[in-house]
Scaffold this motif. Sequence first.
Motif, short mmCIF file in Angstrom:
data_model
loop_
_atom_site.label_atom_id
_atom_site.label_comp_id
_atom_site.label_asym_id
_atom_site.label_seq_id
_atom_site.Cartn_x
_atom_site.Cartn_y
_atom_site.Cartn_z
N ILE A 1 0.86 -1.19 0.00
CA ILE A 1 0.00 0.00 0.00
C ILE A 1 0.89 1.24 0.00
CG2 ILE A 1 -1.79 1.31 1.20
CD1 ILE A 1 -2.72 -1.33 2.46
N ASN A 2 0.68 2.08 -1.00
CA ASN A 2 1.39 3.35 -1.09
C ASN A 2 0.38 4.48 -1.01
OD1 ASN A 2 3.91 2.11 -1.50
ND2 ASN A 2 3.58 2.01 -3.70
N HIS A 3 0.83 5.61 -0.49
CA HIS A 3 0.03 6.83 -0.45
C HIS A 3 0.72 7.85 -1.34
CE1 HIS A 3 -0.85 10.86 1.37
NE2 HIS A 3 -2.06 10.43 1.08
N LEU A 4 -0.05 8.51 -2.19
CA LEU A 4 0.49 9.51 -3.10
C LEU A 4 -0.32 10.78 -2.95
CD1 LEU A 4 2.17 10.34 -5.67
CD2 LEU A 4 0.31 9.37 -7.01
N SER A 5 0.37 11.90 -2.81
CA SER A 5 -0.32 13.19 -2.85
C SER A 5 0.41 14.07 -3.87
CB SER A 5 -0.36 13.85 -1.47
OG SER A 5 0.93 14.03 -0.94
N LEU A 6 -0.37 14.77 -4.67
CA LEU A 6 0.17 15.65 -5.70
C LEU A 6 -0.47 17.02 -5.57
CD1 LEU A 6 0.06 13.38 -8.90
CD2 LEU A 6 2.07 13.98 -7.55
N GLY A 7 0.35 18.05 -5.62
CA GLY A 7 -0.14 19.41 -5.60
C GLY A 7 -0.81 19.77 -6.92
N HIS A 8 -1.47 20.90 -6.93
CA HIS A 8 -2.17 21.39 -8.12
C HIS A 8 -1.23 21.40 -9.33
CE1 HIS A 8 -4.80 23.74 -10.67
NE2 HIS A 8 -3.82 24.61 -10.84
N GLY A 9 -1.67 20.76 -10.43
CA GLY A 9 -0.91 20.75 -11.68
C GLY A 9 0.23 19.76 -11.74
#
Length: 100
Positions: free
Chosen positions: A27-35
């Motif tokens: 299980i991985n968690h990914l967060s990406l900022g706008h754009g």
Amino acid sequence: MIEKVYAYSTEDMTAVERIIGGPAVRINHLSLGHGESVDPHPTAEAAHMIITRGVLGLTLDSQEEHQYAEGAIVGIPANTKLGIRNAGEGTMHLFVIKSA
């Protein structure tokens, strides 16, 4: 205590975190900022993406991008080339689950 508790970032910043890296499930968690986006890459295993905040822009193989809002769970077959991008205004968060 029988259970094990795992933590992940809820901050509004770009992050890739391996939450569980065992042989039976990853299980991985990914967060990406706008754009922001992740370059297209192949996945050798089937995966499920659970979008918990924001909008995921997902390109699979030669398909056009599809968008999925928070609350969606997207199943991706093994041996698929995938591209991921934040298609929303705020930070996007998702979990990627792969199992043996």
